[in-house]
Design a protein around this motif. Structure first.
Motif, mmCIF file in Angstrom:
data_model
loop_
_atom_site.group_PDB
_atom_site.id
_atom_site.type_symbol
_atom_site.label_atom_id
_atom_site.label_comp_id
_atom_site.label_asym_id
_atom_site.label_seq_id
_atom_site.Cartn_x
_atom_site.Cartn_y
_atom_site.Cartn_z
ATOM 1 N N ASP A 132 6.028 1.751 4.084
ATOM 2 C CA ASP A 132 5.626 2.693 5.142
ATOM 3 C C ASP A 132 4.375 3.420 4.645
ATOM 4 O O ASP A 132 4.380 4.629 4.380
ATOM 5 C CB ASP A 132 6.767 3.682 5.439
ATOM 6 C CG ASP A 132 8.021 2.986 5.933
ATOM 7 O OD1 ASP A 132 7.903 2.057 6.744
ATOM 8 O OD2 ASP A 132 9.129 3.375 5.487
ATOM 9 N N PHE A 133 3.313 2.647 4.504
ATOM 10 C CA PHE A 133 2.100 3.117 3.841
ATOM 11 C C PHE A 133 1.485 4.343 4.534
ATOM 12 O O PHE A 133 1.363 4.364 5.757
ATOM 13 C CB PHE A 133 1.072 1.969 3.787
ATOM 14 C CG PHE A 133 -0.283 2.416 3.353
ATOM 15 C CD1 PHE A 133 -0.490 2.892 2.068
ATOM 16 C CD2 PHE A 133 -1.343 2.399 4.233
ATOM 17 C CE1 PHE A 133 -1.736 3.349 1.661
ATOM 18 C CE2 PHE A 133 -2.596 2.839 3.845
ATOM 19 C CZ PHE A 133 -2.782 3.315 2.556
ATOM 20 N N ALA A 134 1.134 5.316 3.711
ATOM 21 C CA ALA A 134 0.512 6.570 4.149
ATOM 22 C C ALA A 134 1.490 7.470 4.908
ATOM 23 O O ALA A 134 1.169 8.599 5.244
ATOM 24 C CB ALA A 134 -0.748 6.318 4.979
ATOM 25 N N GLY A 135 2.694 6.938 5.186
ATOM 26 C CA GLY A 135 3.677 7.710 5.951
ATOM 27 C C GLY A 135 3.912 7.129 7.328
ATOM 28 O O GLY A 135 4.721 7.635 8.101
ATOM 29 N N ARG A 136 3.195 6.032 7.625
ATOM 30 C CA ARG A 136 3.363 5.387 8.934
ATOM 31 C C ARG A 136 4.471 4.336 8.848
ATOM 32 O O ARG A 136 4.375 3.390 8.071
ATOM 33 C CB ARG A 136 2.042 4.738 9.355
ATOM 34 C CG ARG A 136 2.101 4.142 10.730
ATOM 35 C CD ARG A 136 0.736 3.737 11.214
ATOM 36 N NE ARG A 136 0.837 3.248 12.572
ATOM 37 C CZ ARG A 136 -0.131 3.306 13.468
ATOM 38 N NH1 ARG A 136 -1.285 3.814 13.155
ATOM 39 N NH2 ARG A 136 0.046 2.846 14.679
ATOM 40 N N PRO A 137 5.523 4.499 9.649
ATOM 41 C CA PRO A 137 6.651 3.579 9.527
ATOM 42 C C PRO A 137 6.332 2.155 9.992
ATOM 43 O O PRO A 137 5.700 1.965 11.029
ATOM 44 C CB PRO A 137 7.726 4.204 10.425
ATOM 45 C CG PRO A 137 7.309 5.617 10.605
ATOM 46 C CD PRO A 137 5.801 5.600 10.583
ATOM 47 N N VAL A 138 6.782 1.206 9.196
ATOM 48 C CA VAL A 138 6.698 -0.210 9.584
ATOM 49 C C VAL A 138 7.718 -0.418 10.702
ATOM 50 O O VAL A 138 8.757 0.255 10.744
ATOM 51 C CB VAL A 138 7.068 -1.102 8.373
ATOM 52 C CG1 VAL A 138 7.223 -2.563 8.762
ATOM 53 C CG2 VAL A 138 6.025 -0.954 7.267
ATOM 54 N N GLU A 156 12.951 -1.472 2.058
ATOM 55 C CA GLU A 156 11.892 -0.657 2.674
ATOM 56 C C GLU A 156 11.367 0.311 1.625
ATOM 57 O O GLU A 156 12.121 1.151 1.127
ATOM 58 C CB GLU A 156 12.481 0.116 3.876
ATOM 59 C CG GLU A 156 11.463 1.026 4.548
ATOM 60 C CD GLU A 156 12.059 1.852 5.693
ATOM 61 O OE1 GLU A 156 13.297 1.842 5.876
ATOM 62 O OE2 GLU A 156 11.270 2.535 6.379
ATOM 63 N N ASP A 157 10.085 0.198 1.274
ATOM 64 C CA ASP A 157 9.475 1.173 0.366
ATOM 65 C C ASP A 157 8.985 2.344 1.222
ATOM 66 O O ASP A 157 7.926 2.281 1.857
ATOM 67 C CB ASP A 157 8.324 0.530 -0.412
ATOM 68 C CG ASP A 157 7.695 1.501 -1.416
ATOM 69 O OD1 ASP A 157 7.848 2.722 -1.244
ATOM 70 O OD2 ASP A 157 7.038 1.029 -2.371
ATOM 71 N N ALA A 158 9.828 3.392 1.245
ATOM 72 C CA ALA A 158 9.552 4.547 2.108
ATOM 73 C C ALA A 158 9.065 5.749 1.282
ATOM 74 O O ALA A 158 9.205 6.887 1.713
ATOM 75 C CB ALA A 158 10.810 4.902 2.902
ATOM 76 N N CYS A 159 8.465 5.452 0.131
ATOM 77 C CA CYS A 159 7.984 6.534 -0.756
ATOM 78 C C CYS A 159 7.058 7.516 -0.038
ATOM 79 O O CYS A 159 7.031 8.695 -0.358
ATOM 80 C CB CYS A 159 7.215 5.946 -1.939
ATOM 81 S SG CYS A 159 8.304 5.302 -3.204
ATOM 82 N N HIS A 160 6.290 6.999 0.923
ATOM 83 C CA HIS A 160 5.322 7.856 1.613
ATOM 84 C C HIS A 160 5.902 8.491 2.874
ATOM 85 O O HIS A 160 5.182 9.219 3.555
ATOM 86 C CB HIS A 160 4.096 7.030 2.038
ATOM 87 C CG HIS A 160 3.316 6.474 0.893
ATOM 88 N ND1 HIS A 160 2.146 5.765 1.073
ATOM 89 C CD2 HIS A 160 3.516 6.535 -0.447
ATOM 90 C CE1 HIS A 160 1.670 5.397 -0.110
ATOM 91 N NE2 HIS A 160 2.488 5.846 -1.041
#
Ligand SMILES: Cc1ncc(COP(=O)(O)O)c(C=O)c1O
Length: 382
Positions: A132-138, A156-160
């Motif tokens: 979920d790059f930059a905080g935008r959910p896939v 899901e890599d939801a670090c952001h």
């Protein structure tokens, strides 16, 4: 004006009190604050289970271990992410398959993923790690459908993106890491992230079997649980049943995490306000070719603009005390991954994005005055 970084933590007196209280308690490493943090986090994202670990990288490694990645297995991820999203596959001797990004969203291009899965006639691809790059959910619903069609798992890599969400095809809110579509999701509590614990990570899931495995692997593969033991020699007895690691979080970090989590919604509201202010300031500025914009459910770990002369703008801002950043140098261009056969030209959208992207200051304590200074300094550029 004091230097303005691209991101920073916000530590309050309440946070300090929570940490000091824990330091004075009987537990330093894993104690009661871990379960408290795990329960609070699981309820924040809406998952059944949460496992607190030492950092986001450890979280990813435990996930690939729990899912049984081994030599010969392939796993798809995006090149526009922090190294750990791909490295966790390598820790288990798996092979990383980078899929190019969508130039509009900067997220992994799920159409490209479908193509890669179709071409994988030997069925070597075992999973996907969307970020979920930059905080935008896939779009995890689309991702799940793909995963089911090709029989692969999802981390899901939801670090952001703690607190980020997407609406599914029924209009239902799907919070990042709630485990409705992914098998496992991971978060990081590095200081530039939404919730800071110094270091720290969390895995969320709705899968009890995977949860039990993660708990075991977090502490050397050792259990004392009477119902899991093969033998029992007495009160001291434990068994090492798997090859695990020491990936525990400390109790005082968990106390900080729980205290920070109480302000997570507040922080998210502020991040969205900052994003809206950037968006309206830049929407008619020709040299800003694209920007993160205003997107429902975006958690705004980063606010990104695209400019042709990115290096000059980066230097210009630096001279004025504004420390913008570049997220990320495409992973396939790193010497390590080049050594595994990847080369420039393999992923054109990611490479084009890298040439022009710049992450602007984005954190809840960034004041309007500071943001106006950032905006003004950018508008005066050229
Ligand atoms: C997308 C992403 N994945 C994984 C990680 C790894 O997290 P940590 O730094 O806590 O190990 C990070 C953080 O830096 C990240 O940004």
């Amino acid at each position: 004006m004091k230097p303005i970084p691209y991101g920073r933590q916000n530590i309050t007196e309440e946070d300090i009190k929570a940490v000091v209280e824990t330091l004075k308690s009987d537990f330093l490493t894993q104690g009661p604050k871990i379960a408290e943090f795990e329960n609070a986090f699981a309820s924040y994202v809406g998952s059944n289970y949460a496992v607190a670990v030492a950092n986001g990288t450890a979280a990813l490694h435990l996930c690939t271990l729990a899912l049984g990645v081994s030599a010969g297995d392939k796993v798809i991820t995006t090149p526009i992410t922090f190294a750990a999203s791909a490295n966790c596959v390598r820790y288990c001797d798996g092979e990383v398959v980078f899929a190019d990004i969508d130039s509009e969203t900067y997220l992994i291009d799920l159409n490209r993923v479908r193509q890669i899965l179709r071409e994988d006639t030997e069925r070597k691809i075992k999973g996907i790690i969307p970020v979920d790059f930059a905080g935008r959910p896939v779009d995890m619903e689309v991702c799940r459908n793909l995963a089911d069609e090709f029989g692969i798992w999802i981390i899901e890599d939801a670090c952001h993106a703690p607190g980020g969400f997407l609406r599914n095809s029924q209009g239902k809110k799907v919070v990042c890491g709630n485990g409705i579509y992914s098998d496992l999701a991971i978060f990081s509590f590095h200081p530039v992230k939404h919730i800071a614990a110094g270091e720290g990570g969390m895995i969320t899931t709705n899968n009890k079997k995977l949860y039990d495995k993660l708990i075991l692997l977090r502490t050397h593969g050792i259990t004392k649980s009477p119902d899991l033991l093969h033998e029992n020699h007495g009160g001291w007895y434990y068994e090492m049943q798997e090859l695990g690691f020491n990936y525990r979080l400390t109790d005082f970090q968990a106390a900080l995490g729980t205290s920070q989590l109480k302000r997570a919604d507040e922080g998210l509201i502020r991040r969205r306000q900052i994003a809206a202010r950037y968006f309206s300031a830049f929407k008619n500025v020709p040299f800003i070719r694209r920007q993160s914009g205003v997107v429902e459910g975006h958690a705004y770990h980063l606010y990104i603009i695209e400019v042709d002369n990115r290096k000059e703008l980066y230097e210009h801002l630096k001279q004025k005390g504004i420390f913008a950043q570049v997220h990320y140098i495409p992973l396939h261009m790193m010497p390590y991954y080049r050594g595994l056969g990847w080369k420039k030209g393999d992923l054109p959208s990611a490479e084009r994005y890298y040439d022009v992207c710049l992450s602007l200051p984005m954190y809840p304590t960034l004041s309007d005055k500071e943001q106006d200074y950032v905006i003004d300094t950018i508008l005066k550029f050229q």
